[in-house]
Design a protein around this motif. Structure first.
Motif, mmCIF file in Angstrom:
data_model
loop_
_atom_site.group_PDB
_atom_site.id
_atom_site.type_symbol
_atom_site.label_atom_id
_atom_site.label_comp_id
_atom_site.label_asym_id
_atom_site.label_seq_id
_atom_site.Cartn_x
_atom_site.Cartn_y
_atom_site.Cartn_z
ATOM 1 N N ARG A 1 -52.956 81.108 81.674
ATOM 2 C CA ARG A 1 -51.673 81.740 81.881
ATOM 3 C C ARG A 1 -51.789 83.257 81.836
ATOM 4 O O ARG A 1 -51.002 83.975 82.397
ATOM 5 N N ARG A 2 -52.779 83.727 81.074
ATOM 6 C CA ARG A 2 -53.007 85.152 81.009
ATOM 7 C C ARG A 2 -54.495 85.383 81.240
ATOM 8 O O ARG A 2 -55.320 84.532 81.000
ATOM 9 N N ASP B 1 -42.858 83.005 91.417
ATOM 10 C CA ASP B 1 -43.573 84.113 90.771
ATOM 11 C C ASP B 1 -44.898 84.412 91.474
ATOM 12 O O ASP B 1 -45.947 84.583 90.836
ATOM 13 N N ARG C 1 -52.451 87.713 86.045
ATOM 14 C CA ARG C 1 -52.504 86.307 85.650
ATOM 15 C C ARG C 1 -51.631 86.012 84.442
ATOM 16 O O ARG C 1 -51.782 84.962 83.817
ATOM 17 N N ASP D 1 -48.421 84.716 83.649
ATOM 18 C CA ASP D 1 -47.394 84.011 84.409
ATOM 19 C C ASP D 1 -46.014 84.113 83.795
ATOM 20 O O ASP D 1 -45.055 83.522 84.313
ATOM 21 N N ARG E 1 -51.703 84.520 93.889
ATOM 22 C CA ARG E 1 -51.490 83.600 92.769
ATOM 23 C C ARG E 1 -50.018 83.231 92.735
ATOM 24 O O ARG E 1 -49.147 84.085 92.921
ATOM 25 N N TRP E 2 -49.736 81.979 92.464
ATOM 26 C CA TRP E 2 -48.355 81.519 92.416
ATOM 27 C C TRP E 2 -48.247 80.298 91.508
ATOM 28 O O TRP E 2 -49.256 79.701 91.133
ATOM 29 N N LEU E 3 -47.018 79.944 91.170
ATOM 30 C CA LEU E 3 -46.760 78.770 90.339
ATOM 31 C C LEU E 3 -46.122 77.674 91.184
ATOM 32 O O LEU E 3 -45.260 77.943 92.022
ATOM 33 N N ARG F 1 -44.820 74.327 87.483
ATOM 34 C CA ARG F 1 -45.206 75.665 87.032
ATOM 35 C C ARG F 1 -46.706 75.766 86.770
ATOM 36 O O ARG F 1 -47.165 76.639 86.042
ATOM 37 N N PRO G 1 -50.280 77.042 87.787
ATOM 38 C CA PRO G 1 -50.706 78.159 88.636
ATOM 39 C C PRO G 1 -51.788 77.748 89.633
ATOM 40 O O PRO G 1 -52.613 76.869 89.355
ATOM 41 N N GLU H 1 -54.370 79.610 92.951
ATOM 42 C CA GLU H 1 -54.854 80.842 93.572
ATOM 43 C C GLU H 1 -55.596 80.521 94.866
ATOM 44 O O GLU H 1 -56.188 79.452 95.012
#
Length: 538
Positions: free
Chosen positions: A46-47, A361, A392, A394, A429-431, A436, A438, A440
């Motif tokens: 998520r990060r 996002d 990254r 999210d 990158r998207w969800l 939700r 992620p 890429e």
């Protein structure tokens, strides 16, 4: 049917259950000019750090300074000063808005140049068909190409992202649309409320029997003219309610949006595309007039039910900044209509693409190779920038993108003398809208792909992109490498309109010609260079 007038009583205290049905998302196909492909993957972090910076040492993400990539640290008064190592990353939220270009055309048609603050180059560029290959599945294709700008060692590099084609009228999910219509006094001007009524009439004819609409109007307060109503058996009633709208008093956008979201939540249809559509000149003068405060009051409807805001601007005087901020923060998009032809395009062609989401996002990051690239500059997207280290994360807001959309980012890139090989890697990158989770995709581009001539080459759509960007930069007082004057730019647009047989490019040529005549009729000034926002790579 009962009409209800809003005072400011919140109805969100009542217990609400259920959420919008799952939207579609999934795998995708990658394309990239002179690029390499990676398989689609779900990304668990998520990060994390920014996307890989090929050919550049160090972490990179912390090198972002002041929202401008790689701007050289020279003091305005004290001369050069020490600064962090130059940045080689460019990160931004995706944006499919087109209102800035539509409003500019309306202003030029009225004999005036648009206010530079309303000119957003990315919205000019994204107003035109790009011809990217679309993915076979649900997600993005990533396309990167470019050409020499004809100004020394500068090139234009185009990063193009595309989603799968939108479903046909019969294949898309049902629509549940809440129209929030401005009937304030300023909407009496021709081309405002009359155009809105025509637009809604067109849409009523085009919607399916299993679609639903509700209608809210606002001036100094808000009123529900029609609760959520299925089209089947009610088209006449809907037309009557639309026809009954007349301009009255002041503009309380807050009351309209609050009431609209209450109706959208009350009337939401599971599995449908639930949207609030704001039709206004956005000249708020009563109630809360700041977008952040307006949206905060309906935040739970956005967060819990995923009901997004689609803005349609009208009028020769138009609150561009408010409408853009409302739709950006409302997880939606904005466009502008000046005539019935544009209204038909928006409500028949574009609106269906906003009824479901491919990505939430969504953001992009371009990592330039400092071995081959000396400077770069992203054209536009100033209010969509994302800190490199947040690529990254999210929890950070991005852009919402539906099927049938393309997003283009144009860069001015200065190659190092004799450079050869890798230029940049573009990552999106998207969800997944439902889970939700992620995802890429990325593509790379080499010097060979950005080294051909811009004009006269086979890339007609790249040339249209360049013309739109050059035009926008000129209107806002900036400059790009290789920019022609407005007269030459109009001629190039005219030739491209003939070559592509594209009426939208013909209208672009007309707009550029109008701008050229207006400038020559005032001060004859072709405009000087604006502030350079280049990224100097050491």
């Amino acid at each position: 049917m009962e009409r209800r007038t809003v005072t400011y009583r919140s109805r969100y205290a009542r217990t609400r259950q259920g959420v919008i049905g799952a939207l579609l998302a999934g795998g995708m196909l990658l394309t990239g000019c002179s690029g390499t492909a990676t398989t689609d993957r779900a990304v668990s972090d998520r990060r994390g750090a920014p996307a890989p910076a090929y050919g550049a040492p160090g972490g990179g993400g912390a090198q972002k300074r002041g929202g401008v990539e790689g701007k050289d640290g020279a003091g305005a008064k004290g001369g050069p000063r020490e600064s962090a190592p130059p940045d080689y990353l460019s990160t931004f939220a995706l944006d499919v808005d087109t209102a800035s270009y539509g409003y500019a055309r309306r202003t030029l048609g009225g004999g005036s140049l648009p206010d530079p603050s309303t000119v957003r180059p990315e919205e000019f560029v994204n107003s035109f068909r790009q011809g990217y290959r679309r993915p076979a599945g649900k997600g993005f294709s990533v396309n990167v190409d470019g050409a020499r700008a004809g100004d020394g060692d500068w090139s234009l590099m185009r990063v193009g992202l595309a989603t799968r084609a939108a479903d046909t009228r019969d294949e898309r999910p049902p629509a549940a649309l809440t129209f929030v219509v401005d009937i304030s006094g300023s909407m009496a001007e021709p081309g405002r409320l009359d155009l809105v009524k025509k637009s809604l009439g067109i849409l009523t004819d085009e919607l399916r029997d299993d679609d639903s609409v509700s209608l809210v109007t606002f001036s100094d307060e808000a009123e529900t003219l029609l609760p959520m109503t299925r089209l089947r058996g009610h088209r006449g009633e809907i037309r009557d309610r639309v026809d009954s709208m007349e301009p009255t008093d002041s503009t309380n956008v807050e009351a309209g949006i609050r009431r609209g979201y209450e109706e959208a939540v009350d009337g939401r249809v599971k599995g449908a595309g639930n949207r609030v559509v704001l039709l206004s000149d956005a000249l708020a003068n009563t109630g809360e007039t700041e977008a952040e405060a307006i949206l905060e009051r309906i935040g739970s409807a956005r967060r819990e039910y995923g009901i997004t805001l689609f803005g349609v601007g009208v009028g020769s005087e138009y609150g561009d900044a408010l409408m853009e901020e409302l739709t950006d923060k409302g997880d939606g998009h904005t466009t502008y209509v000046a005539d019935e032809e544009q209204a038909r395009k928006v409500f028949v062609d574009q609106l269906p693409a906003h009824l479901e989401l491919t990505a939430r996002d969504a953001r992009a990051q371009v990592a330039f190779d400092r071995k081959t690239v000396k400077q770069f500059r992203l054209v536009g997207y100033e209010n969509r920038k994302v800190a490199d280290e947040d690529f990254r994360d999210d929890r950070v807001d991005g852009g919402e993108v539906g099927p049938g959309h393309t997003v283009t980012a144009l860069y001015a890139v200065r190659l190092r003398p004799g450079a050869s090989g890798h230029v940049a890697t573009a990552t999106v990158r998207w969800l997944d809208p439902a889970t939700r989770e992620p995802h890429e995709r990325h593509a790379t581009v080499t010097t060979d792909a950005v080294d051909g001539p811009l004009w006269g080459g086979p890339g007609k759509r790249l040339q249209v992109t360049a013309v739109a960007a050059y035009f926008a930069e000129t209107l806002r007082g900036g400059s790009l490498p290789g920019a022609p004057g407005l007269g030459e730019l109009a001629s190039r647009a005219d030739a491209l309109a003939t070559a592509t047989e594209d009426s939208s490019v013909r209208r672009l040529a007309t707009a550029i010609g109008q701008a050229d005549r207006i400038r020559n009729g005032t001060d004859g000034d072709e405009g000087g260079p604006g502030e350079a926002r280049d990224g100097e790579l050491g």
